[in-house]
Scaffold this motif. Structure first.
Motif, short mmCIF file in Angstrom:
data_model
loop_
_atom_site.label_atom_id
_atom_site.label_comp_id
_atom_site.label_asym_id
_atom_site.label_seq_id
_atom_site.Cartn_x
_atom_site.Cartn_y
_atom_site.Cartn_z
N MET A 12 56.68 15.12 -22.80
CA MET A 12 55.61 14.21 -22.35
C MET A 12 56.01 13.48 -21.07
O MET A 12 55.16 13.02 -20.34
N LEU A 13 57.35 13.32 -20.86
CA LEU A 13 57.78 12.64 -19.65
C LEU A 13 57.31 13.46 -18.46
O LEU A 13 57.39 14.69 -18.48
N GLY A 14 56.80 12.77 -17.42
CA GLY A 14 56.34 13.49 -16.24
C GLY A 14 54.92 14.01 -16.38
O GLY A 14 54.43 14.71 -15.50
N GLU A 29 67.65 10.47 -20.40
CA GLU A 29 66.42 10.91 -19.74
C GLU A 29 65.31 9.86 -19.95
O GLU A 29 64.57 9.52 -19.03
N LEU A 30 65.25 9.34 -21.16
CA LEU A 30 64.25 8.31 -21.47
C LEU A 30 64.53 7.04 -20.68
O LEU A 30 63.62 6.38 -20.18
N VAL A 62 60.03 20.33 -34.56
CA VAL A 62 60.11 20.33 -33.09
C VAL A 62 59.00 21.20 -32.51
O VAL A 62 58.31 20.81 -31.56
N ALA A 63 58.77 22.38 -33.10
CA ALA A 63 57.72 23.27 -32.59
C ALA A 63 56.35 22.58 -32.68
O ALA A 63 55.55 22.62 -31.74
N LEU A 64 56.09 21.91 -33.81
CA LEU A 64 54.79 21.22 -33.96
C LEU A 64 54.69 20.02 -33.01
O LEU A 64 53.60 19.68 -32.54
N ALA A 65 55.83 19.38 -32.71
CA ALA A 65 55.81 18.25 -31.77
C ALA A 65 55.46 18.74 -30.36
O ALA A 65 54.70 18.09 -29.64
N LEU A 66 55.98 19.92 -30.00
CA LEU A 66 55.65 20.49 -28.69
C LEU A 66 54.15 20.81 -28.62
O LEU A 66 53.48 20.58 -27.61
N ARG A 67 53.64 21.32 -29.73
CA ARG A 67 52.20 21.66 -29.80
C ARG A 67 51.36 20.38 -29.67
O ARG A 67 50.37 20.34 -28.94
N LEU A 89 48.04 16.33 -26.48
CA LEU A 89 47.88 14.97 -25.94
C LEU A 89 47.78 15.00 -24.42
O LEU A 89 47.02 14.24 -23.83
N ARG A 90 48.55 15.89 -23.80
CA ARG A 90 48.48 16.00 -22.33
C ARG A 90 47.09 16.43 -21.88
O ARG A 90 46.63 16.06 -20.82
#
Ligand code: FAD
Length: 500
Positions: free
Chosen positions: A1-3, A145-146, A487-492, A497-498
């Motif tokens: 989500m960063l960037g 990074e955060l 993690v895969a579902l979080a990427l989805r 959201l983007r």
């Protein structure tokens, strides 16, 4: 989500190291099958429970996503491909061996003749566990990074206590948080993602009762139900005669990680016999310990080594420390040695031609728990120091899990003998399970509000801007450790959201 151009505020209950007061906010009342102590099953500080995790990664399979008529409530409302699409990036984030290591061809190539015989033409299929060189600790891996990101703020020591809905009850207006010394903060955002772990996600929905007395998203009484873990049992032993080699079953180092094969029930066996998706691994025998104690000692030792304990060290020392030398004996070389040393150790061992002596391993069963509405979390009358009701956890394992263990044991005994690979010494009585700190199902994904809490985009049914990340959305547990799928579902979800 960063960037992505979005402003992000991450609200974290703990600080950068464990502390007893914050960890105690997770204390719960257990009324069902016993679960491990709080400090062993969750870490309430920056980076979350992956500060403690073992880093074992497994993928779910196609059958786990299907509605199976012998497993009531099974099936995901999205196809498996919706998750596998995110595997390449997931594997990168988790620093796992590359995806081409997961192919059946790769596995068969690495197996000994004995292992191939065990899997050929029988009821089993190999399962695959993957580890990175060392377990990814998300706090340290992504913390800097955060910190550098201008579009993200991190509030630490801020525990969310409830979510406030708008007057119409269909959107979150604000998130209320508090520090353990009594300061309060209110955060407003266009979208809110709850990512507090498989138990706390449900707790926060249930505890947010301003507009909806039954809790947010709970109009059909689904929040907190279907709690699942992966019950584990050390049950029986496998004796291997001289000369039998099982390198993949015992685990292999790779240049970019480690892998271990387990003996799983093949999809056709599960279908034919109506069994759950269980698998067995062979682990070092524990001299001098009753089987039931084996796992709790190992787990305690691992948690201590990972700095997860946030209670009184003196109490802990009195109850456990005197046994540390024995506990270290229980850890395998791959857990004690840095990756390179472990790889060299195995390479050296393999380079010396030898005929293995007879050996005995304990059989560890990793079980799928089917969704059961009576296995659940509810709010207790008791509150924590921030005034939030604690959870009451009623973990119910159910007979189908035991039946599948017994049948799997029979099949294992039969196949070891048929193939000449070994002999099974059956477990005594009933298997004694421990939980695996895999908290799943309490805000399950469903196509309709009637039978779940979040929709196929992980958005809470009926609330336009509230999303949930984590294994609480799994409608069915399968056999696989959950983090890779989380993690895969979080990427989805991030992609969704983007695009808003
Ligand atoms: C000892 C151990 C070994 C494990 N081994 C494995 C393994 O080998 N493989 C595997 O796949 N899984 C394993 N797990 C499970 C794995 O750790 C979890 O699946 C994973 O951490 C879940 O990620 P999450 O982000 O959903 O939740 P968590 O990691 O629990 O993170 C939740 C975060 O939310 C914060 N939080 C909680 N409540 C609030 C609140 N009210 N307000 C603000 N912040 C809050 C917490 O402090 C934490 O940072 C293991 C777990 C343990 C404990």
């Amino acid at each position: 989500m960063l960037g992505s151009g979005l402003d992000i505020c991450l609200v974290e209950s703990g600080g950068f190291t464990p502390d007893a007061e914050t960890q105690a906010l997770c204390d719960l009342q257990s009324t069902g099958y016993p679960v491990r102590e709080n400090f062993m099953s969750r870490a309430r500080y920056f980076g979350g429970s992956c500060n403690l995790w073992a880093g074992r990664n497994m993928t779910l399979n196609d059958l786990d996503f299907e509605a199976r008529d012998w497993v009531p409530g099974s099936g995901w409302p999205i196809p498996h491909a919706e998750v596998t699409r995110y595997y390449p990036r997931t594997f990168e984030i988790l620093e796992l061996p590359t995806l081409d290591r997961v192919t059946p061809e790769f596995l068969v190539k690495g197996m000994s003749q004995d292992e191939r015989r065990l899997f050929q033409d029988g009821p089993f299929a190999p399962t695959l566990s993957l580890w990175p060189k060392s377990a990814t600790r998300f706090g340290s891996a992504f913390g800097s990074e955060l910190r550098r990101a201008t579009s993200a703020r991190v509030l630490i020591n801020a525990s969310v206590t409830s979510l406030a809905l708008n007057a119409a009850g269909n959107a979150v207006e604000s998130v209320r948080a508090a520090t353990t010394d009594g300061r309060q903060v209110e955060i407003r955002a266009r979208c809110v993602v709850l990512a507090c772990g498989g138990l706390e996600n449900a707790r926060l929905l249930l505890a947010s009762r301003d507009r909806q007395p039954e809790g947010i998203g709970n109009g059909t009484d689904q929040v907190g139900r279907y709690f699942m873990d992966h019950p584990r049992a050390v049950f029986g032993k496998v004796h291997l005669p001289a000369g039998v080699k099982v390198p993949m079953l015992r685990g292999r180092p790779l240049s970019d990680g480690k892998l271990q094969v387990g003996v799983g029930l093949s999809p056709s066996t599960q279908r034919r016999e109506g069994l759950l998706n269980h698998y067995v691994t062979l682990e070092l025998q524990t001299s001098g310990y009753a089987e039931a104690k084996y796992q709790s000692f190992i787990q305690t030792m691992k948690v201590v080594l990972r700095r997860g304990y946030a209670g009184s060290r003196w109490d802990f020392a009195r109850s456990h420390m005197t046994r540390i030398p024995d506990m270290i004996y229980l850890l395998s070389p791959k857990e004690l040695m840095p990756h390179l040393v472990y790889r060299s150790y195995v390479a050296l061992r393999d380079a010396i031609p030898s005929r293995p002596a007879p050996r005995t391993y304990v059989a560890v069963y990793f079980c799928e728990q089917p969704p059961d509405p009576q296995s659940r979390v509810m709010l207790s009358e008791e509150t924590d120091r921030l005034g939030v009701n604690k959870l009451k956890l009623h973990w119910r394992i159910g007979d189908p899990v035991r039946q599948s263990v017994f049948r799997m044991q029979e099949l294992l005994g039969r196949e070891l003998e048929r193939t000449g690979v070994g002999r099974l010494e059956a477990g005594d009585g009933d298997p004694l399970f421990t939980d695996a700190s895999h908290h799943m199902g309490t805000t399950r994904m469903s196509a309709s509000q009637r039978d779940g809490v979040v929709d196929t985009d992980c958005r809470v049914h009926g609330v336009t801007n509230l999303y949930i990340a984590g294994s609480s959305v799994f409608p069915c547990a399968g056999h696989a450790n959950p983090t890779l799928t989380i993690v895969a579902l979080a990427l989805r979800l991030a992609e969704r959201l983007r695009a808003l």
